[in-house]
Design a protein around this motif. Structure first.
Motif, mmCIF file in Angstrom:
data_model
loop_
_atom_site.group_PDB
_atom_site.id
_atom_site.type_symbol
_atom_site.label_atom_id
_atom_site.label_comp_id
_atom_site.label_asym_id
_atom_site.label_seq_id
_atom_site.Cartn_x
_atom_site.Cartn_y
_atom_site.Cartn_z
ATOM 1 N N GLY A 210 17.737 -6.318 -3.921
ATOM 2 C CA GLY A 210 17.001 -5.371 -3.085
ATOM 3 C C GLY A 210 16.499 -4.186 -3.895
ATOM 4 N N ASP A 211 17.346 -3.681 -4.798
ATOM 5 C CA ASP A 211 16.941 -2.567 -5.671
ATOM 6 C C ASP A 211 15.797 -2.995 -6.589
ATOM 7 N N GLU A 212 15.881 -4.215 -7.104
ATOM 8 C CA GLU A 212 14.827 -4.722 -7.975
ATOM 9 C C GLU A 212 13.524 -4.863 -7.199
ATOM 10 N N ASN A 213 13.629 -5.325 -5.963
ATOM 11 C CA ASN A 213 12.445 -5.492 -5.129
ATOM 12 C C ASN A 213 11.814 -4.144 -4.786
ATOM 13 N N ASP A 214 12.644 -3.128 -4.587
ATOM 14 C CA ASP A 214 12.132 -1.787 -4.301
ATOM 15 C C ASP A 214 11.279 -1.274 -5.460
ATOM 16 N N LEU A 215 11.723 -1.526 -6.675
ATOM 17 C CA LEU A 215 10.948 -1.106 -7.844
ATOM 18 C C LEU A 215 9.647 -1.905 -7.953
ATOM 19 N N ALA A 216 9.709 -3.175 -7.618
ATOM 20 C CA ALA A 216 8.496 -4.001 -7.640
ATOM 21 C C ALA A 216 7.491 -3.482 -6.611
ATOM 22 N N THR A 217 7.987 -3.104 -5.435
ATOM 23 C CA THR A 217 7.118 -2.579 -4.386
ATOM 24 C C THR A 217 6.513 -1.244 -4.797
ATOM 25 N N LEU A 218 7.327 -0.399 -5.422
ATOM 26 C CA LEU A 218 6.819 0.884 -5.918
ATOM 27 C C LEU A 218 5.747 0.660 -6.975
ATOM 28 N N SER A 219 5.960 -0.301 -7.862
ATOM 29 C CA SER A 219 4.982 -0.614 -8.902
ATOM 30 C C SER A 219 3.644 -1.019 -8.292
ATOM 31 N N ALA A 220 3.703 -1.859 -7.270
ATOM 32 C CA ALA A 220 2.473 -2.306 -6.611
ATOM 33 C C ALA A 220 1.742 -1.127 -5.982
ATOM 34 N N TRP A 221 2.503 -0.235 -5.354
ATOM 35 C CA TRP A 221 1.901 0.950 -4.738
ATOM 36 C C TRP A 221 1.250 1.841 -5.797
ATOM 37 N N LEU A 222 1.935 2.078 -6.897
ATOM 38 C CA LEU A 222 1.385 2.904 -7.977
ATOM 39 C C LEU A 222 0.072 2.324 -8.490
ATOM 40 N N ASP A 223 0.055 1.029 -8.685
ATOM 41 C CA ASP A 223 -1.137 0.370 -9.203
ATOM 42 C C ASP A 223 -2.304 0.489 -8.213
#
Length: 264
Positions: free
Chosen positions: A211-224
């Motif tokens: 879940g923590d890893e997925n949160d970072l992936a989601t944040l990355s997508a938002w940043l991009d």
């Protein structure tokens, strides 16, 4: 494990139906003027993930579970905004103060703008989705419940073992799929009586890491999507990738030690 019998199957169906009624109460509560929208939506989506696992237990993953999934997707924005802001704060990155302030300010603003309650028409549609899922559940013949549960457990367990077995590949999609499979397994067995399936705490711990890893992936997508790309924020992206790699390594290590989820 004690193999599910007719009594277990009836109780599991009753618990799943009760969970749906709780979902309806939470949806009604979201229309109240009191409380915090993001927290209420979080409770709805958390219960929804459990219910989807329960419907998969009864082999209704392509019908009733989809009805519940639609609710979670529709109400995602408020909780997603809060989750992104929380993930950003946990990252604690400030190597470039102006950039960090720009990201944090926008993320915080979105938590406020997303905190509006959905309109009554939207909530009525969500209620219809829960009712549709309940109809699917109640329509199941009582004499076939044990067989359905046995097949459902086997399918979910097999998928969970397969997904968790791929984590050493370090492919981003594999971590996402493993997380979904674990959530389905944990949701499914949660509706069975105590003692039917042993709940391995390692499954919960692995799901948390994923879940923590997925949160970072989601944040990355938002940043991009919002212009904070690797080109303009290379040090930020390096920090995120470092954190994701650490979590991926931990998830891979934990999954390798984990006995496969199985119904027996």
């Amino acid at each position: 494990m004690n193999f599910p019998n007719e009594s277990d199957a009836r109780l599991a169906r009753e618990r799943l139906a009760s969970g749906c009624e709780t979902m309806k109460l939470l949806l009604n509560g979201l229309m109240d003027s009191k409380g915090r929208v993001a927290e209420e939506v979080h409770a709805i989506r958390k219960l929804g993930k459990s219910l989807r696992g329960g419907f998969s237990l009864f082999r209704l993953e392509n019908s009733a579970a989809c009805e519940i999934q639609a609710i979670g997707r529709l109400l995602a924005s408020p909780r997603d905004a809060v989750s992104r802001f929380s993930t950003w704060n946990k990252l604690a990155w400030n190597d470039d103060p102006p950039l960090a302030a720009a990201v944090a300010g926008l993320l915080e603003q979105l938590t406020h703008s997303a905190a509006r309650r959905p309109p009554p028409e939207t909530m009525a549609w969500c209620m219809e989705r829960v009712d549709a899922a309940l109809m699917e559940l109640h329509a199941l013949p009582a004499e076939n419940l044990v067989g359905r549960i046995a097949e459902g457990l086997e399918k979910i367990a097999r998928r969970t073992a397969k997904r968790c077995g791929k984590l050493d590949h370090r492919v981003a999609k594999d971590f996402h799929e493993a997380r979904k499979a674990l959530k389905a397994w944990l949701g499914a067995i949660g509706f069975l009586p105590d003692g039917v399936i042993h709940r391995n705490p390692m499954h919960d711990k692995l799901a948390e890491v994923l879940g923590d890893e997925n949160d970072l992936a989601t944040l990355s997508a938002w940043l991009d999507e919002h212009g904070f790309t690797a080109k303009f924020a290379p040090h930020l992206w390096a920090a995120i990738e470092k954190s994701r790699l650490r979590l991926q390594r931990k998830a891979s290590k934990d999954a390798a030690k984990l006995a496969p989820a199985k119904p027996g």
